[in-house]
Design an enzyme around this catalytic site. Sequence first.
Site, PDB file in Angstrom:
ATOM      1  N   ASP A 197      48.930  16.611  -7.335  1.00  0.00           N
ATOM      2  CA  ASP A 197      50.412  16.354  -7.529  1.00  0.00           C
ATOM      3  C   ASP A 197      51.554  16.700  -7.088  1.00  0.00           C
ATOM      4  O   ASP A 197      52.677  16.631  -7.160  1.00  0.00           O
ATOM      5  CB  ASP A 197      50.233  16.450  -9.026  1.00  0.00           C
ATOM      6  CG  ASP A 197      50.088  17.884  -9.541  1.00  0.00           C
ATOM      7  OD1 ASP A 197      49.512  18.698  -8.762  1.00  0.00           O
ATOM      8  OD2 ASP A 197      49.918  18.103 -10.792  1.00  0.00           O
ATOM      9  N   GLU A 198      51.340  18.045  -6.358  1.00  0.00           N
ATOM     10  CA  GLU A 198      52.139  18.855  -5.826  1.00  0.00           C
ATOM     11  C   GLU A 198      53.131  18.376  -4.877  1.00  0.00           C
ATOM     12  O   GLU A 198      54.053  18.889  -4.351  1.00  0.00           O
ATOM     13  CB  GLU A 198      51.636  20.268  -5.496  1.00  0.00           C
ATOM     14  CG  GLU A 198      51.097  20.932  -6.799  1.00  0.00           C
ATOM     15  CD  GLU A 198      50.794  22.404  -6.285  1.00  0.00           C
ATOM     16  OE1 GLU A 198      51.523  23.008  -5.732  1.00  0.00           O
ATOM     17  OE2 GLU A 198      49.868  23.097  -7.130  1.00  0.00           O
TER      18      GLU A 198
HETATM   19  P1  TYD Z   1      48.256  28.361  -9.594  1.00  0.00           P
HETATM   20  O1  TYD Z   1      47.272  28.648 -10.472  1.00  0.00           O
HETATM   21  O2  TYD Z   1      48.660  29.076  -8.342  1.00  0.00           O
HETATM   22  O3  TYD Z   1      48.367  26.739  -9.457  1.00  0.00           O
HETATM   23  P2  TYD Z   1      49.771  26.228  -8.706  1.00  0.00           P
HETATM   24  O4  TYD Z   1      50.751  26.926  -8.429  1.00  0.00           O
HETATM   25  O5  TYD Z   1      49.216  24.955  -7.834  1.00  0.00           O
HETATM   26  O6  TYD Z   1      50.271  25.113  -9.723  1.00  0.00           O
HETATM   27  O7  TYD Z   1      49.539  28.551 -10.689  1.00  0.00           O
HETATM   28  C1  TYD Z   1      49.753  27.943 -12.004  1.00  0.00           C
HETATM   29  C2  TYD Z   1      51.007  28.320 -12.564  1.00  0.00           C
HETATM   30  O8  TYD Z   1      50.810  29.550 -12.823  1.00  0.00           O
HETATM   31  C3  TYD Z   1      52.188  28.068 -11.562  1.00  0.00           C
HETATM   32  O9  TYD Z   1      53.442  27.860 -12.236  1.00  0.00           O
HETATM   33  C4  TYD Z   1      52.324  29.430 -11.187  1.00  0.00           C
HETATM   34  C5  TYD Z   1      51.743  30.334 -12.399  1.00  0.00           C
HETATM   35  N1  TYD Z   1      51.186  31.709 -11.908  1.00  0.00           N
HETATM   36  C6  TYD Z   1      51.664  32.987 -12.604  1.00  0.00           C
HETATM   37  O10 TYD Z   1      52.750  33.003 -13.510  1.00  0.00           O
HETATM   38  N2  TYD Z   1      51.129  34.179 -12.296  1.00  0.00           N
HETATM   39  C7  TYD Z   1      50.233  34.116 -11.455  1.00  0.00           C
HETATM   40  O11 TYD Z   1      49.946  35.267 -11.182  1.00  0.00           O
HETATM   41  C8  TYD Z   1      49.755  33.057 -10.878  1.00  0.00           C
HETATM   42  C9  TYD Z   1      48.363  33.042  -9.950  1.00  0.00           C
HETATM   43  C10 TYD Z   1      50.219  31.751 -11.270  1.00  0.00           C
END
Ligand code: TYD
Length: 349
Positions: free
Chosen positions: A131-132
């Site tokens: 979706d990104e």
């Molecule tokens: P992530 O699991 O990396 O998936 P994506 O960026 O592909 O959506 O992150 C999910 C959400 O969580 C995203 O908004 C970023 C946030 N996040 C944090 O707040 N702290 C963290 O340490 C990480 C890895 C992600």
Amino acid sequence: MAGTGESILVTGAAGFIGSNHVQYLCESRPDARIVALDALTYAGNMENLAGLEENNRFRFVKADIRNADALTALFEEESFSLVVHFAAESHVDRSIMGPEVFVDVNVRGTLVLLELARKHKIARFCQIGTDEVYGSLGPEGRFTEQSPIQPNSPYSASKAAADHLVRAYHHTFGLDTVITRCSNNYGPYQFPEKLIPLMILNCVEGKPLPVYGDGKNVRDWIHVRDHCTAVDAACRKGRAGEVYNIGSDNEWANIDIVKRIASLVESKTGKPRGACEALISYVTDRPGHDRRYAMDSLKLRHETGWMPAYDFDRGLADTVDWYLVNESWWRRIISGEYRDYYDKWYGDR
Ligand code: TYD
Ligand code: NAD
């Protein structure tokens, strides 16, 4: 599309979603031969496929999708009817630290596979998208397959480029393709750099829970098993050349997910109430952080009859249980290369 008796190549098969998909295919397609390919990068783990080697319909091949010679030999040896292409560099934060490998693997690697699929007249090529590629939403609305492609991170830009190549191979060469675009997955075997497993592990270990920015970015979460059934539905019943969004109508602000995980870990491990939540630490935001994702998956539901089966309460509680029970799996991961990445990324946030 071929039904039973087919031979399926699954790339990225030792990763999070690929390994869940291989497990699902082995259970649900008793007549199919399953060839699982993976380069075993930091994210690929043979333990994710444990037990399958006893199945005589299963074969594992260690290869890099950019290695055209190795893949040519494989396509000559096997006769695939379906390619399900999960292999990718998959983590947004790593793409910010080093974008080149994302373009190389996600774009050039996909091109190598498409070229072989075309030459060998593979009956269907399924590209696993995200979706990104649609970019970021405001507070209202959902992404449909008609939404403009507006990737904001090097990761999503590389995935969008790969999707465009798949589209071009359908239009130019008549390759039978489907592209699926799924929302954020959670469930067993997810590498602990991603939000949900990272927060579970840090709660268990009493380490800070790093929440980016104000914690109000929204993601639309789907259980990995529902993603697998959706991909299978698109492979079997999707129309050639089409894109199908996948999601389970389950939007959450990050901070609310983190609080739920904290509370689940507290109750399941007997930690004092509030002990894990007290670990929440707001850190510098991810550059270019997309605010909100939400998927409209009505097209897939209407055309194939697919429906998600997991309820989030159950799915998240099961996932916390899985990480608690499989501590040796993640302990081996966090003691390796992962530690360097973690220190580099979170060290100065
Ligand atoms: P992530 O699991 O990396 O998936 P994506 O960026 O592909 O959506 O992150 C999910 C959400 O969580 C995203 O908004 C970023 C946030 N996040 C944090 O707040 N702290 C963290 O340490 C990480 C890895 C992600
Ligand atoms: P992952 O990082 O856990 O697994 C990726 C796998 O690909 C690993 O096993 C890795 O070893 C393998 N790989 C990487 N480079 C390779 C190469 N050059 N040759 C062969 N194998 C290679 O990722 P994941 O979360 O399982 O994601 C799988 C796919 O699903 C990706 O295409 C990703 O873009 C897509 N996707 C993921 C999500 C999600 O929430 N995780 C959501 C939508 C789409």
